[in-house]
Design a protein around this motif. Structure first.
Motif, PDB file in Angstrom:
ATOM      1  N   HIS A   1      10.705   9.507  -8.425  1.00 39.94           N
ATOM      2  CA  HIS A   1      10.487   8.093  -7.806  1.00 39.94           C
ATOM      3  C   HIS A   1      11.767   7.366  -7.722  1.00 39.94           C
ATOM      4  CE1 HIS A   1       7.467   5.189  -6.275  1.00 39.94           C
ATOM      5  NE2 HIS A   1       8.286   4.219  -7.306  1.00 39.94           N
ATOM      6  N   MET A   2      12.303   7.122  -9.051  1.00 40.91           N
ATOM      7  CA  MET A   2      13.562   6.541  -9.262  1.00 40.91           C
ATOM      8  C   MET A   2      14.701   6.938  -7.891  1.00 40.91           C
ATOM      9  SD  MET A   2      15.338   3.904 -10.545  1.00 40.91           S
ATOM     10  CE  MET A   2      14.547   3.778 -12.139  1.00 40.91           C
ATOM     11  N   GLU A   3      14.775   8.299  -7.717  1.00 47.60           N
ATOM     12  CA  GLU A   3      15.737   8.662  -6.568  1.00 47.60           C
ATOM     13  C   GLU A   3      15.356   8.265  -5.248  1.00 47.60           C
ATOM     14  OE1 GLU A   3      17.616  12.678  -7.086  1.00 47.60           O
ATOM     15  OE2 GLU A   3      18.768  11.642  -8.401  1.00 47.60           O
ATOM     16  N   GLU A   4      14.093   8.523  -4.946  1.00 50.58           N
ATOM     17  CA  GLU A   4      13.514   8.111  -3.748  1.00 50.58           C
ATOM     18  C   GLU A   4      13.373   6.545  -3.401  1.00 50.58           C
ATOM     19  OE1 GLU A   4       9.808  10.266  -3.358  1.00 50.58           O
ATOM     20  OE2 GLU A   4      10.633  12.144  -3.905  1.00 50.58           O
ATOM     21  N   HIS A   5      13.097   5.843  -4.442  1.00 50.60           N
ATOM     22  CA  HIS A   5      12.805   4.656  -4.103  1.00 50.60           C
ATOM     23  C   HIS A   5      13.725   3.538  -4.924  1.00 50.60           C
ATOM     24  CE1 HIS A   5       9.121   6.189  -1.890  1.00 50.60           C
ATOM     25  NE2 HIS A   5       9.022   6.733  -3.135  1.00 50.60           N
ATOM     26  N   GLY A   6      14.455   3.922  -5.752  1.00 47.61           N
ATOM     27  CA  GLY A   6      15.298   2.975  -6.336  1.00 47.61           C
ATOM     28  C   GLY A   6      14.727   2.152  -7.363  1.00 47.61           C
ATOM     29  N   GLN A   7      13.581   2.538  -7.878  1.00 43.51           N
ATOM     30  CA  GLN A   7      12.983   1.822  -8.783  1.00 43.51           C
ATOM     31  C   GLN A   7      11.959   2.557  -9.704  1.00 43.51           C
ATOM     32  OE1 GLN A   7      10.191  -1.223  -6.680  1.00 43.51           O
ATOM     33  NE2 GLN A   7       9.941   0.225  -4.980  1.00 43.51           N
ATOM     34  N   PHE A   8      11.529   1.755 -10.778  1.00 41.28           N
ATOM     35  CA  PHE A   8      10.485   2.538 -11.615  1.00 41.28           C
ATOM     36  C   PHE A   8       9.268   2.952 -10.890  1.00 41.28           C
ATOM     37  CE2 PHE A   8      13.374   0.343 -14.491  1.00 41.28           C
ATOM     38  CZ  PHE A   8      13.409   1.134 -15.714  1.00 41.28           C
ATOM     39  N   LEU A   9       8.531   4.050 -11.538  1.00 45.10           N
ATOM     40  CA  LEU A   9       7.386   4.311 -10.889  1.00 45.10           C
ATOM     41  C   LEU A   9       6.128   3.431 -11.277  1.00 45.10           C
ATOM     42  CD1 LEU A   9       5.625   6.867 -10.024  1.00 45.10           C
ATOM     43  CD2 LEU A   9       5.269   7.574 -12.201  1.00 45.10           C
ATOM     44  N   TYR A  10       6.375   2.850 -12.314  1.00 47.37           N
ATOM     45  CA  TYR A  10       5.402   1.789 -12.748  1.00 47.37           C
ATOM     46  C   TYR A  10       6.095   0.367 -13.054  1.00 47.37           C
ATOM     47  CZ  TYR A  10       2.550   5.778 -13.459  1.00 47.37           C
ATOM     48  OH  TYR A  10       1.993   7.123 -13.461  1.00 47.37           O
ATOM     49  N   THR A  11       5.410  -0.720 -13.402  1.00 47.62           N
ATOM     50  CA  THR A  11       6.034  -2.000 -13.442  1.00 47.62           C
ATOM     51  C   THR A  11       7.170  -1.868 -14.527  1.00 47.62           C
ATOM     52  OG1 THR A  11       3.954  -3.036 -13.230  1.00 47.62           O
ATOM     53  CG2 THR A  11       5.506  -4.372 -13.970  1.00 47.62           C
ATOM     54  N   PRO A  12       8.165  -2.109 -14.041  1.00 47.75           N
ATOM     55  CA  PRO A  12       9.388  -1.984 -15.147  1.00 47.75           C
ATOM     56  C   PRO A  12       9.458  -3.180 -16.017  1.00 47.75           C
ATOM     57  CG  PRO A  12       9.997  -3.109 -12.931  1.00 47.75           C
ATOM     58  CD  PRO A  12       8.760  -2.583 -12.709  1.00 47.75           C
ATOM     59  N   PRO A  13      10.090  -2.767 -17.351  1.00 42.07           N
ATOM     60  CA  PRO A  13      10.281  -3.931 -18.368  1.00 42.07           C
ATOM     61  C   PRO A  13      11.466  -4.537 -17.985  1.00 42.07           C
ATOM     62  CG  PRO A  13      10.791  -1.694 -19.008  1.00 42.07           C
ATOM     63  CD  PRO A  13      10.317  -1.491 -17.834  1.00 42.07           C
ATOM     64  N   VAL A  14      11.469  -5.447 -17.008  1.00 44.23           N
ATOM     65  CA  VAL A  14      12.747  -6.001 -16.389  1.00 44.23           C
ATOM     66  C   VAL A  14      13.572  -6.971 -17.686  1.00 44.23           C
ATOM     67  CG1 VAL A  14      13.546  -7.725 -15.092  1.00 44.23           C
ATOM     68  CG2 VAL A  14      11.784  -6.474 -14.317  1.00 44.23           C
ATOM     69  N   GLN A  15      12.915  -7.565 -18.473  1.00 43.06           N
ATOM     70  CA  GLN A  15      13.710  -8.292 -19.676  1.00 43.06           C
ATOM     71  C   GLN A  15      14.320  -7.218 -20.517  1.00 43.06           C
ATOM     72  OE1 GLN A  15      10.200  -7.907 -19.335  1.00 43.06           O
ATOM     73  NE2 GLN A  15       9.487  -7.643 -21.226  1.00 43.06           N
ATOM     74  N   VAL A  16      13.734  -5.931 -20.749  1.00 42.70           N
ATOM     75  CA  VAL A  16      14.093  -5.062 -21.799  1.00 42.70           C
ATOM     76  C   VAL A  16      15.337  -4.366 -21.128  1.00 42.70           C
ATOM     77  CG1 VAL A  16      13.756  -3.043 -22.747  1.00 42.70           C
ATOM     78  CG2 VAL A  16      12.051  -4.548 -22.705  1.00 42.70           C
ATOM     79  N   VAL A  17      15.279  -4.184 -19.768  1.00 41.71           N
ATOM     80  CA  VAL A  17      16.399  -3.674 -19.035  1.00 41.71           C
ATOM     81  C   VAL A  17      17.696  -4.393 -19.294  1.00 41.71           C
ATOM     82  CG1 VAL A  17      17.371  -2.732 -16.948  1.00 41.71           C
ATOM     83  CG2 VAL A  17      14.849  -2.223 -17.590  1.00 41.71           C
ATOM     84  N   ALA A  18      17.389  -5.795 -18.831  1.00 46.34           N
ATOM     85  CA  ALA A  18      18.384  -6.830 -18.780  1.00 46.34           C
ATOM     86  C   ALA A  18      19.082  -6.894 -20.182  1.00 46.34           C
ATOM     87  CB  ALA A  18      18.063  -8.313 -18.353  1.00 46.34           C
ATOM     88  N   ALA A  19      18.027  -6.857 -21.122  1.00 40.52           N
ATOM     89  CA  ALA A  19      18.692  -7.125 -22.752  1.00 40.52           C
ATOM     90  C   ALA A  19      19.559  -5.738 -22.710  1.00 40.52           C
ATOM     91  CB  ALA A  19      17.667  -7.171 -23.467  1.00 40.52           C
ATOM     92  N   LEU A  20      19.245  -4.629 -22.376  1.00 42.94           N
ATOM     93  CA  LEU A  20      20.050  -3.257 -22.521  1.00 42.94           C
ATOM     94  C   LEU A  20      21.394  -3.295 -21.937  1.00 42.94           C
ATOM     95  CD1 LEU A  20      20.518  -0.548 -23.892  1.00 42.94           C
ATOM     96  CD2 LEU A  20      19.091   0.295 -21.771  1.00 42.94           C
ATOM     97  N   GLU A  21      21.529  -3.991 -20.682  1.00 42.64           N
ATOM     98  CA  GLU A  21      22.543  -4.110 -20.089  1.00 42.64           C
ATOM     99  C   GLU A  21      23.680  -5.082 -20.892  1.00 42.64           C
ATOM    100  OE1 GLU A  21      24.154  -5.151 -15.381  1.00 42.64           O
ATOM    101  OE2 GLU A  21      22.259  -6.000 -16.145  1.00 42.64           O
ATOM    102  N   GLN A  22      23.010  -6.205 -21.124  1.00 48.27           N
ATOM    103  CA  GLN A  22      23.953  -7.230 -22.306  1.00 48.27           C
ATOM    104  C   GLN A  22      24.271  -6.258 -23.471  1.00 48.27           C
ATOM    105  OE1 GLN A  22      25.268  -9.673 -21.405  1.00 48.27           O
ATOM    106  NE2 GLN A  22      25.977 -10.391 -23.514  1.00 48.27           N
ATOM    107  N   ALA A  23      23.531  -5.674 -24.005  1.00 53.30           N
ATOM    108  CA  ALA A  23      23.690  -4.820 -25.243  1.00 53.30           C
ATOM    109  C   ALA A  23      24.836  -3.898 -25.045  1.00 53.30           C
ATOM    110  CB  ALA A  23      22.803  -4.243 -25.742  1.00 53.30           C
ATOM    111  N   LEU A  24      24.897  -3.116 -23.774  1.00 50.68           N
ATOM    112  CA  LEU A  24      25.855  -2.172 -23.649  1.00 50.68           C
ATOM    113  C   LEU A  24      27.170  -3.019 -23.346  1.00 50.68           C
ATOM    114  CD1 LEU A  24      23.928   0.359 -21.451  1.00 50.68           C
ATOM    115  CD2 LEU A  24      24.563   0.583 -23.883  1.00 50.68           C
ATOM    116  N   SER A  25      27.046  -3.887 -22.637  1.00 51.34           N
ATOM    117  CA  SER A  25      28.470  -4.871 -22.252  1.00 51.34           C
ATOM    118  C   SER A  25      28.979  -5.283 -23.838  1.00 51.34           C
ATOM    119  CB  SER A  25      28.004  -6.094 -21.656  1.00 51.34           C
ATOM    120  OG  SER A  25      29.244  -6.737 -21.685  1.00 51.34           O
ATOM    121  N   LEU A  26      28.179  -5.665 -24.815  1.00 50.22           N
ATOM    122  CA  LEU A  26      28.703  -6.158 -26.013  1.00 50.22           C
ATOM    123  C   LEU A  26      29.121  -4.856 -26.914  1.00 50.22           C
ATOM    124  CD1 LEU A  26      25.940  -8.632 -27.050  1.00 50.22           C
ATOM    125  CD2 LEU A  26      28.276  -9.041 -26.511  1.00 50.22           C
TER     126      LEU A  26
END
Length: 199
Positions: A63-88
Protein backbone atom coordinates in the motif's frame (compact mmCIF):
# COMPACT_ATOMS: atom_id res chain seq x y z
CA UNK A 1 14.69 -3.64 20.15
CA UNK A 2 16.50 -1.83 22.94
CA UNK A 3 19.92 -1.28 21.35
CA UNK A 4 19.12 -0.04 17.82
CA UNK A 5 20.48 3.47 17.48
CA UNK A 6 23.42 2.93 19.85
CA UNK A 7 25.04 -0.40 19.04
CA UNK A 8 26.20 -1.01 15.47
CA UNK A 9 24.15 -3.77 13.87
CA UNK A 10 25.35 -5.56 10.74
CA UNK A 11 22.77 -7.25 8.57
CA UNK A 12 23.85 -10.58 7.03
CA UNK A 13 25.41 -10.68 3.57
CA UNK A 14 23.84 -12.55 0.62
CA UNK A 15 22.33 -15.07 0.47
CA UNK A 16 21.48 -14.94 4.18
CA UNK A 17 20.04 -11.42 4.05
CA UNK A 18 16.76 -12.92 2.88
CA UNK A 19 16.38 -15.06 5.98
CA UNK A 20 16.46 -12.39 8.68
CA UNK A 21 14.77 -9.12 9.55
CA UNK A 22 15.51 -6.37 12.04
CA UNK A 23 12.55 -5.05 14.00
CA UNK A 24 12.79 -2.06 16.30
CA UNK A 25 10.80 0.91 17.54
CA UNK A 26 10.95 4.68 17.57
CA UNK A 27 11.69 4.92 21.27
CA UNK A 28 14.58 3.34 23.20
CA UNK A 29 17.94 4.43 21.73
CA UNK A 30 16.40 6.55 18.99
CA UNK A 31 14.87 8.59 21.84
CA UNK A 32 11.57 9.30 20.10
CA UNK A 33 8.07 8.72 21.41
CA UNK A 34 6.72 5.15 21.53
CA UNK A 35 4.03 4.04 19.13
CA UNK A 36 5.88 3.27 15.89
CA UNK A 37 7.70 0.08 14.94
CA UNK A 38 9.67 -0.52 11.78
CA UNK A 39 11.25 -3.42 9.94
CA UNK A 40 14.50 -3.54 8.00
CA UNK A 41 14.40 -6.59 5.75
CA UNK A 42 14.92 -7.84 2.24
CA UNK A 43 11.77 -7.47 0.15
CA UNK A 44 11.55 -11.24 -0.32
CA UNK A 45 11.38 -11.65 3.46
CA UNK A 46 8.06 -9.80 3.54
CA UNK A 47 6.38 -12.67 1.70
CA UNK A 48 6.96 -14.93 4.70
CA UNK A 49 4.45 -13.06 6.79
CA UNK A 50 2.06 -13.76 9.61
CA UNK A 51 -1.58 -14.11 8.64
CA UNK A 52 -2.84 -11.23 10.69
CA UNK A 53 -4.72 -8.08 9.73
CA UNK A 54 -2.71 -5.56 11.73
CA UNK A 55 0.61 -7.35 11.32
CA UNK A 56 0.27 -7.98 7.59
CA UNK A 57 3.56 -6.30 6.79
CA UNK A 58 3.39 -7.16 3.10
CA UNK A 59 -0.01 -5.45 2.73
CA UNK A 60 1.32 -2.35 4.49
CA UNK A 61 4.40 -2.33 2.28
CA UNK A 62 2.44 -2.74 -0.96
CA UNK A 63 0.00 0.00 0.00
CA UNK A 64 2.84 2.38 0.82
CA UNK A 65 4.53 1.65 -2.52
CA UNK A 66 1.32 2.05 -4.53
CA UNK A 67 -0.23 5.02 -2.74
CA UNK A 68 2.60 6.64 -0.83
CA UNK A 69 0.77 6.49 2.48
CA UNK A 70 -0.05 4.23 5.39
CA UNK A 71 -2.60 1.46 4.94
CA UNK A 72 -4.52 2.77 7.95
CA UNK A 73 -4.66 6.10 9.76
CA UNK A 74 -1.02 7.07 10.34
CA UNK A 75 0.33 8.21 13.72
CA UNK A 76 1.35 11.55 12.25
CA UNK A 77 2.68 13.02 15.48
CA UNK A 78 4.79 9.92 16.16
CA UNK A 79 6.26 9.97 12.65
CA UNK A 80 7.09 13.68 13.04
CA UNK A 81 8.69 12.98 16.43
CA UNK A 82 10.80 10.19 14.93
CA UNK A 83 11.97 12.48 12.14
CA UNK A 84 13.12 15.02 14.73
CA UNK A 85 14.70 12.28 16.85
CA UNK A 86 16.70 11.00 13.86
CA UNK A 87 17.93 14.53 13.21
CA UNK A 88 19.08 14.85 16.84
CA UNK A 89 20.70 11.41 16.62
CA UNK A 90 22.75 12.57 13.64
CA UNK A 91 23.66 15.85 15.34
CA UNK A 92 24.91 13.97 18.39
CA UNK A 93 27.28 11.96 16.21
CA UNK A 94 25.31 8.82 15.41
CA UNK A 95 25.46 5.44 17.10
CA UNK A 96 29.03 5.71 18.38
CA UNK A 97 28.48 9.04 20.14
CA UNK A 98 25.17 7.96 21.61
CA UNK A 99 26.64 4.73 22.92
CA UNK A 100 29.52 6.64 24.53
CA UNK A 101 27.01 8.80 26.42
CA UNK A 102 25.05 5.75 27.54
CA UNK A 103 28.24 3.98 28.64
CA UNK A 104 29.27 7.03 30.66
CA UNK A 105 25.84 6.98 32.30
CA UNK A 106 26.30 3.29 33.02
CA UNK A 107 29.76 3.80 34.53
CA UNK A 108 28.55 6.55 36.89
CA UNK A 109 25.53 4.44 37.85
CA UNK A 110 27.41 1.22 38.54
CA UNK A 111 30.26 2.85 40.45
CA UNK A 112 27.85 4.87 42.56
CA UNK A 113 25.51 2.00 43.33
CA UNK A 114 28.34 -0.38 44.17
CA UNK A 115 29.78 2.22 46.54
CA UNK A 116 26.42 2.12 48.33
CA UNK A 117 26.51 -1.68 48.60
CA UNK A 118 24.36 -2.67 45.62
CA UNK A 119 25.50 -5.57 43.47
CA UNK A 120 24.90 -5.91 39.73
CA UNK A 121 23.30 -9.10 38.42
CA UNK A 122 25.80 -9.33 35.54
CA UNK A 123 29.56 -9.20 35.26
CA UNK A 124 31.03 -6.00 33.85
CA UNK A 125 32.07 -7.80 30.66
CA UNK A 126 28.38 -8.31 29.82
CA UNK A 127 27.27 -4.68 30.23
CA UNK A 128 25.66 -3.13 27.16
CA UNK A 129 25.28 0.51 28.16
CA UNK A 130 21.49 0.16 27.83
CA UNK A 131 20.20 -0.94 31.22
CA UNK A 132 21.68 -2.27 34.46
CA UNK A 133 20.08 -4.77 36.83
CA UNK A 134 20.83 -4.73 40.55
CA UNK A 135 20.12 -7.33 43.20
CA UNK A 136 17.70 -6.12 45.85
CA UNK A 137 19.59 -6.16 49.16
CA UNK A 138 18.21 -8.54 51.77
CA UNK A 139 16.26 -7.31 54.82
CA UNK A 140 16.34 -4.98 56.59
CA UNK A 141 16.39 -3.19 53.21
CA UNK A 142 12.80 -2.14 52.39
CA UNK A 143 12.46 -2.18 48.62
CA UNK A 144 8.96 -0.69 48.34
CA UNK A 145 9.95 2.21 50.58
CA UNK A 146 13.03 2.70 48.38
CA UNK A 147 10.96 2.59 45.18
CA UNK A 148 8.30 5.02 46.45
CA UNK A 149 10.85 7.48 47.81
CA UNK A 150 12.78 7.51 44.52
CA UNK A 151 9.54 8.16 42.64
CA UNK A 152 8.81 11.17 44.85
CA UNK A 153 12.26 12.50 43.98
CA UNK A 154 11.50 12.17 40.27
CA UNK A 155 13.22 8.86 39.53
CA UNK A 156 11.29 5.86 38.26
CA UNK A 157 13.11 2.53 38.28
CA UNK A 158 11.85 -0.60 36.57
CA UNK A 159 10.72 -3.21 39.05
CA UNK A 160 7.58 -4.83 37.68
CA UNK A 161 8.07 -8.56 37.19
CA UNK A 162 11.58 -8.20 38.55
CA UNK A 163 11.40 -7.25 42.22
CA UNK A 164 9.63 -10.53 43.01
CA UNK A 165 12.66 -12.38 41.69
CA UNK A 166 15.04 -10.17 43.63
CA UNK A 167 16.29 -7.45 41.32
CA UNK A 168 15.41 -4.09 39.79
CA UNK A 169 16.62 -2.29 36.66
CA UNK A 170 17.87 1.21 35.96
CA UNK A 171 17.98 2.54 32.41
CA UNK A 172 21.01 4.36 30.99
CA UNK A 173 19.35 5.40 27.72
CA UNK A 174 17.10 8.24 26.66
CA UNK A 175 17.74 11.93 27.21
CA UNK A 176 19.83 11.08 30.25
CA UNK A 177 23.26 12.58 30.83
CA UNK A 178 26.06 12.30 33.38
CA UNK A 179 24.55 14.96 35.65
CA UNK A 180 21.25 13.02 35.72
CA UNK A 181 23.03 9.87 36.83
CA UNK A 182 24.92 11.77 39.51
CA UNK A 183 21.62 13.22 40.75
CA UNK A 184 20.19 9.69 40.87
CA UNK A 185 23.13 8.45 42.95
CA UNK A 186 22.82 11.45 45.26
CA UNK A 187 19.13 10.64 45.76
CA UNK A 188 19.81 6.97 46.48
CA UNK A 189 22.55 7.99 48.93
CA UNK A 190 20.20 10.30 50.80
CA UNK A 191 17.53 7.60 51.01
CA UNK A 192 19.64 4.77 52.35
CA UNK A 193 19.21 5.60 56.07
CA UNK A 194 15.42 5.57 55.70
CA UNK A 195 15.07 2.42 53.57
CA UNK A 196 17.35 0.22 55.64
CA UNK A 197 15.01 -0.39 58.55
CA UNK A 198 16.50 -1.28 61.88
CA UNK A 199 15.45 -4.61 63.31
Amino acid sequence: MSSFGAHAITMPAPPYEKSLALVSSANKCLESTPGLAFIIAHRDTLHRQTHSLCFDVLAHHRHMEEHGQFLYTPPVQVVAALEQALSLHEQEGGCAARLRRYQENQSILVQGMRALGFQTTLDDSLFSGIIVSFHIPPPPFAFQTFYDALYKKGFLIYHKKTHETGYFRVGCIGQIHAHDMRAFIDSVTSLMPSVVKKR
